[in-house]
Write an enzyme that holds these catalytic residues in place. Structure first.
Site, mmCIF file in Angstrom:
data_model
loop_
_atom_site.group_PDB
_atom_site.id
_atom_site.type_symbol
_atom_site.label_atom_id
_atom_site.label_comp_id
_atom_site.label_asym_id
_atom_site.label_seq_id
_atom_site.Cartn_x
_atom_site.Cartn_y
_atom_site.Cartn_z
ATOM 1 N N TYR A 141 30.261 -33.348 -60.998
ATOM 2 C CA TYR A 141 30.242 -33.200 -59.539
ATOM 3 C C TYR A 141 31.517 -33.743 -58.886
ATOM 4 C CZ TYR A 141 25.411 -31.450 -59.142
ATOM 5 O OH TYR A 141 24.272 -30.675 -59.187
ATOM 6 N N HIS A 165 20.675 -26.662 -60.821
ATOM 7 C CA HIS A 165 22.084 -26.442 -60.477
ATOM 8 C C HIS A 165 22.533 -25.097 -61.031
ATOM 9 C CE1 HIS A 165 26.491 -26.776 -60.566
ATOM 10 N NE2 HIS A 165 26.390 -26.333 -61.796
ATOM 11 N N LYS A 179 17.587 -29.886 -63.393
ATOM 12 C CA LYS A 179 17.836 -31.294 -63.087
ATOM 13 C C LYS A 179 16.631 -32.156 -63.519
ATOM 14 C CE LYS A 179 20.973 -30.128 -59.255
ATOM 15 N NZ LYS A 179 21.163 -30.144 -57.775
HETATM 16 P P1 GTP Z 1 24.408 -27.439 -57.222
HETATM 17 O O1 GTP Z 1 23.989 -26.147 -57.826
HETATM 18 O O2 GTP Z 1 23.582 -28.631 -57.662
HETATM 19 O O3 GTP Z 1 25.903 -27.671 -57.365
HETATM 20 O O4 GTP Z 1 24.059 -27.284 -55.681
HETATM 21 P P2 GTP Z 1 24.814 -26.385 -54.612
HETATM 22 O O5 GTP Z 1 26.013 -25.721 -55.213
HETATM 23 O O6 GTP Z 1 23.793 -25.523 -53.983
HETATM 24 O O7 GTP Z 1 25.273 -27.485 -53.560
HETATM 25 P P3 GTP Z 1 26.555 -28.464 -53.632
HETATM 26 O O8 GTP Z 1 27.381 -28.170 -54.840
HETATM 27 O O9 GTP Z 1 27.189 -28.453 -52.304
HETATM 28 O O10 GTP Z 1 25.836 -29.880 -53.829
HETATM 29 C C1 GTP Z 1 25.473 -30.351 -55.102
HETATM 30 C C2 GTP Z 1 24.158 -31.079 -54.998
HETATM 31 O O11 GTP Z 1 24.325 -32.236 -54.178
HETATM 32 C C3 GTP Z 1 23.038 -30.295 -54.308
HETATM 33 O O12 GTP Z 1 22.359 -29.434 -55.175
HETATM 34 C C4 GTP Z 1 22.149 -31.419 -53.840
HETATM 35 O O13 GTP Z 1 21.300 -31.900 -54.894
HETATM 36 C C5 GTP Z 1 23.140 -32.495 -53.472
HETATM 37 N N1 GTP Z 1 23.451 -32.444 -52.043
HETATM 38 C C6 GTP Z 1 24.211 -31.536 -51.385
HETATM 39 N N2 GTP Z 1 24.269 -31.799 -50.073
HETATM 40 C C7 GTP Z 1 23.525 -32.919 -49.903
HETATM 41 C C8 GTP Z 1 23.199 -33.712 -48.768
HETATM 42 O O14 GTP Z 1 23.605 -33.438 -47.629
HETATM 43 N N3 GTP Z 1 22.393 -34.807 -48.987
HETATM 44 C C9 GTP Z 1 21.941 -35.128 -50.239
HETATM 45 N N4 GTP Z 1 21.160 -36.213 -50.389
HETATM 46 N N5 GTP Z 1 22.220 -34.406 -51.328
HETATM 47 C C10 GTP Z 1 23.006 -33.327 -51.160
HETATM 48 MG MG MG Z 2 27.441 -26.750 -56.325
#
Ligand code: GTP
Ligand code: MG
Length: 148
Positions: free
Chosen positions: A49, A115, A9
């Site tokens: 996303y 990510h 990122k």
């Molecule tokens: P990715 O690999 O980026 O997809 O992350 P992940 O799979 O571990 O988590 P998810 O797909 O649920 O969320 C995508 C991204 O959104 C996360 O990596 C964070 O950067 C952001 N994110 C998730 N939950 C929160 C939250 O509660 N608050 C904020 N500010 N950002 C969040």
């Molecule tokens: Mg994710």
């Protein structure tokens, strides 16, 4: 062989973590099949996303991803989706174990450096979105030193 989409990122790029992160995947034994350095626009980030569009943090997340260039990659290997997620660590760096990328290099959930696809099927979709031109066809000569 299984593939996953990994993206460093904008914060990971700005903080000079590109080499470190690529090195962790290489040293594990995974094979790099695609790589590009790009800045994406809002529409593209919203597509990537899309599953999170109803979340309260969605707008902040999109702003974060478009804030600078990212390193988009395809990595290949046995169980690379699940192992990739382990190498990356828990979503919230407050809960990521030391030794994981987020555990070692991040503090805030909204600046968590990297990510990784969460399933083989979402990986397939993300690779198609980020690499419509296709990816490299090659097989590492180390294969028999990594796999039994
Ligand atoms: P990715 O690999 O980026 O997809 O992350 P992940 O799979 O571990 O988590 P998810 O797909 O649920 O969320 C995508 C991204 O959104 C996360 O990596 C964070 O950067 C952001 N994110 C998730 N939950 C929160 C939250 O509660 N608050 C904020 N500010 N950002 C969040
Ligand atoms: Mg994710």
């Amino acid at each position: 062989m299984e593939q996953t989409f990994i993206m460093i990122k904008p914060d990971g790029v700005q903080r000079g973590l590109v080499g470190e992160i690529i090195g962790r995947f290489e040293k594990k034994g995974f094979t790099l099949k695609g790589l590009k350095f790009v800045t994406v626009d809002r529409a593209f980030a919203e597509k990537h996303y899309a599953d999170l569009s109803a979340k309260p943090f969605f707008n902040a997340l999109v702003e974060y991803i478009v804030s600078g260039p990212v390193v988009a990659m395809v990595w290949e290997g046995k169980n690379v989706v699940a192992i990739g997620r382990k190498i990356i660590g828990a979503t919230n760096p407050a809960e990521s174990a030391p030794g994981t990328i987020r555990g070692d290099y991040a503090i805030d959930i909204g600046r968590n450096v990297i990510h990784g696809s969460d399933a083989v099927e979402s990986g397939r979709k993300e690779i198609a979105l980020w690499f419509p031109e296709g990816i490299a066809e090659w097989r590492s000569s180390l294969h028999s030193w990594i796999y039994e």
